[in-house]
Write an enzyme that holds these catalytic residues in place. Structure first.
Site, mmCIF file in Angstrom:
data_model
loop_
_atom_site.group_PDB
_atom_site.id
_atom_site.type_symbol
_atom_site.label_atom_id
_atom_site.label_comp_id
_atom_site.label_asym_id
_atom_site.label_seq_id
_atom_site.Cartn_x
_atom_site.Cartn_y
_atom_site.Cartn_z
ATOM 1 N N GLY A 48 0.836 -1.194 0.000
ATOM 2 C CA GLY A 48 0.000 0.000 0.000
ATOM 3 C C GLY A 48 0.869 1.241 0.000
ATOM 4 O O GLY A 48 2.016 1.203 0.467
ATOM 5 N N GLN A 99 3.021 9.880 1.260
ATOM 6 C CA GLN A 99 4.328 9.199 1.293
ATOM 7 C C GLN A 99 5.216 9.568 0.103
ATOM 8 O O GLN A 99 6.421 9.304 0.133
ATOM 9 C CB GLN A 99 4.148 7.680 1.342
ATOM 10 C CG GLN A 99 3.516 7.199 2.650
ATOM 11 C CD GLN A 99 3.408 5.694 2.663
ATOM 12 O OE1 GLN A 99 2.442 5.138 2.172
ATOM 13 N NE2 GLN A 99 4.414 5.028 3.212
ATOM 14 N N CYS A 148 6.253 -0.272 7.105
ATOM 15 C CA CYS A 148 5.847 0.911 6.354
ATOM 16 C C CYS A 148 7.018 1.377 5.505
ATOM 17 O O CYS A 148 8.152 1.437 5.998
ATOM 18 C CB CYS A 148 5.421 2.016 7.322
ATOM 19 S SG CYS A 148 4.856 3.523 6.504
ATOM 20 N N LEU A 149 6.725 1.712 4.253
ATOM 21 C CA LEU A 149 7.786 2.186 3.359
ATOM 22 C C LEU A 149 8.435 3.467 3.885
ATOM 23 O O LEU A 149 9.571 3.765 3.523
ATOM 24 C CB LEU A 149 7.212 2.431 1.960
ATOM 25 C CG LEU A 149 6.659 1.190 1.242
ATOM 26 C CD1 LEU A 149 5.971 1.606 -0.050
ATOM 27 C CD2 LEU A 149 7.772 0.189 0.958
ATOM 28 N N HIS A 185 -4.055 1.231 8.187
ATOM 29 C CA HIS A 185 -2.675 1.723 8.129
ATOM 30 C C HIS A 185 -2.531 2.773 7.028
ATOM 31 O O HIS A 185 -1.985 3.865 7.263
ATOM 32 C CB HIS A 185 -1.723 0.542 7.889
ATOM 33 C CG HIS A 185 -0.294 0.941 7.678
ATOM 34 N ND1 HIS A 185 0.733 0.512 8.489
ATOM 35 C CD2 HIS A 185 0.298 1.739 6.738
ATOM 36 C CE1 HIS A 185 1.874 1.034 8.075
ATOM 37 N NE2 HIS A 185 1.637 1.773 6.995
ATOM 38 N N GLU A 186 -3.025 2.445 5.831
ATOM 39 C CA GLU A 186 -2.856 3.373 4.704
ATOM 40 C C GLU A 186 -3.620 4.678 4.932
ATOM 41 O O GLU A 186 -3.108 5.766 4.664
ATOM 42 C CB GLU A 186 -3.307 2.725 3.392
ATOM 43 C CG GLU A 186 -2.438 1.562 2.948
ATOM 44 C CD GLU A 186 -0.953 1.873 2.952
ATOM 45 O OE1 GLU A 186 -0.562 3.026 2.666
ATOM 46 O OE2 GLU A 186 -0.181 0.965 3.279
ATOM 47 N N HIS A 201 -2.228 7.386 7.136
ATOM 48 C CA HIS A 201 -1.272 8.315 6.518
ATOM 49 C C HIS A 201 -1.950 9.608 6.077
ATOM 50 O O HIS A 201 -1.303 10.661 6.032
ATOM 51 C CB HIS A 201 -0.623 7.659 5.287
ATOM 52 C CG HIS A 201 0.492 6.706 5.606
ATOM 53 N ND1 HIS A 201 1.649 7.098 6.234
ATOM 54 C CD2 HIS A 201 0.636 5.385 5.345
ATOM 55 C CE1 HIS A 201 2.456 6.050 6.357
ATOM 56 N NE2 HIS A 201 1.865 4.994 5.831
HETATM 57 NI NI NI Z 1 2.763 3.097 5.766
#
Ligand code: NI
Length: 177
Positions: free
Chosen positions: A49, A54, A103-104, A145-146, A149
């Site tokens: 995701g 991000q 998480c990226l 989670h997404e 953000h």
């Molecule tokens: Ni994330």
């Protein structure tokens, strides 16, 4: 089309409330480029995701794609690439379960987070149409989670037991059994 740089924890954009995406821009060249870039960036990073903040874009858009064989999360139902614009979550059942999340924007780390496991998501799809779905289990966690953000929240904020915040190598060594 471009693989964008994923910004990391500490970058102020990750802590800002993202703006609703203007619906009249759906289908525009800018919109299509943003979505394709998010897709390429997600593919290039091997994530499941990605939220627009991000890549330092302050709009309420996220993309999710889960390959069946994906990742460290074990067997997960295949979830085709999809775009979620201005999403809203409704918790349908409070019962929570925990997963180790990564998480990226927090590379190399994992943490154990408990979240409600039955939710409804209302969103605008990439054609500009209202849509809704229900999600259970790990997929419900992925959505939460997404979409966190989009509100400037990182999963690390939701770790209750900091002894279960770990580097990936130590996760494999000590926590994945
Ligand atoms: Ni994330």
């Amino acid at each position: 089309m471009t693989v964008r740089t994923v910004i990391r924890m500490g970058h102020p954009t990750l802590r800002r409330q993202a703006e609703p995406y203007p619906l009249e821009l759906i289908g525009s060249d800018d919109f299509n480029e943003l979505i394709e870039d998010m897709r390429e960036t997600l593919d290039a990073t091997g994530g499941i995701g990605l939220a627009a903040p991000q890549i330092d874009v302050g709009f309420r858009i996220a993309v999710i794609e889960i390959e069946q064989t994906a990742t460290r999360y074990g067997e997960i139902e295949h979830t085709p690439f999809n775009v979620y614009i201005n999403p809203e979550i409704t918790v349908l059942e409070d019962e929570a379960a925990g997963y180790w999340e990564g998480c990226l924007s927090v590379p190399g780390m994992m943490g154990y987070v408990e979240r409600p496991q039955h939710i409804r998501v209302d969103y605008i799809d990439r054609d500009g149409n209202p849509a809704a779905l229900e999600a259970h289990g790990f997929l419900a966690t992925v959505f939460q989670h997404e979409f966190d953000h989009l509100d400037g929240i990182l999963y690390v904020d939701r770790i209750e037991d900091m002894s279960r915040f770990s580097y990936e190598e130590e996760f494999v060594q000590f926590h994945s059994g």
